[in-house]
Design an enzyme around this catalytic site. Sequence first.
Site: not given
Ligand code: NAP
Length: 283
Positions: A20, A71, A92, A107, A131, A133, A229, A231
């Site tokens: 983290s 979360k 969060n 967030d 996406g 997720g 998103l 970084y």
């Molecule tokens: P998550 O809950 O696992 O969601 C990921 C999403 O991406 C899901 O809908 C997944 O689809 C989709 N996905 C994954 N691989 C894929 C592919 N090859 N093709 C198409 N769709 C794909 O993850 P999350 O927590 O949302 O995080 C996602 C990203 O955001 C990460 O890179 C994380 O580091 C970043 N993030 C950044 C911040 C920030 O403060 N900047 C905050 C949170 C997250 P399925 O559901 O079909 O598997």
Amino acid sequence: MMISGTTQLLGVIGYPIRHSLSPVMHNAAIAQLGADFVYLPLPVPPEQLEQAIAGFAAIHLRGFNVTIPHKQAIMPFLAEISDLAQAVGAVNTVSLTPQGWIGTNTDVEGFLAPLRPFSLDWGTKSAVILGNGGSARAVVAGCAQLGVGQIQVVGRDPEKLQTFAASWRETCLPMNLTVHPWEKLPGLLPEAQLLVNTTPIGMYPDSDRCPLSPEELQRLYPGAIAYDLIYTPRPTRFLQAAQAQGAIAIDGLEMLVQQGAAALQLWLGQPAPVAVMRRSLGF
Ligand code: NAP
């Protein structure tokens, strides 16, 4: 920073937590403000979440951030959950109050902060979100708060997409949301003034990947805002390619900083030194 008998505790719970960036960022801010607080990494295994939270109350931890995998799991253990966190379905940030733990979701504010300087008539605009997720939920809530005219979520799994769409039907946030399979993306891009990547495609170590094909990139709305998103790396392949097409690029580090700043402001009751927080992360 001087830790004394009066120093109050803040922290972040997750499992694992060692990667983290929050402790560095928050302690830099606390030092800048001269506040009598310290912010700790708190590794909490899922099966010990309830005990950990009871322990935090017992030692009067003033507040904490929540990251993967807690979360959603933390929600039953809180006395109150903000409407926004309920709409997102995730907490969060947690604060200790005389009534007990109150959970919210910063967030959404983190996502919104870099968009606020753009004085667009959002009601006439379309946003495409890649996406469906966890982070896509904060992005959808943020777009709804901005008043974006059309929120279009693109995903690869039809069942998950339908569940995602259904989860917003009872929400307190008014929005115009539609979901689309990935094949429909080329048709959505020319109208999308805001394009947000919430998938991990392009994240280190797969830094040479991009969620859009070269043909899709050419269909970008002229002057679109491309928001990733991710970084690490900064910028991602997606942002580099979108910028080369004339898009404005926003990366995920600002969201990370701004969600932290919003949490710190809640706990300390004063504005957080955002520039110091950015610098502590090396930018
Ligand atoms: P998550 O809950 O696992 O969601 C990921 C999403 O991406 C899901 O809908 C997944 O689809 C989709 N996905 C994954 N691989 C894929 C592919 N090859 N093709 C198409 N769709 C794909 O993850 P999350 O927590 O949302 O995080 C996602 C990203 O955001 C990460 O890179 C994380 O580091 C970043 N993030 C950044 C911040 C920030 O403060 N900047 C905050 C949170 C997250 P399925 O559901 O079909 O598997």
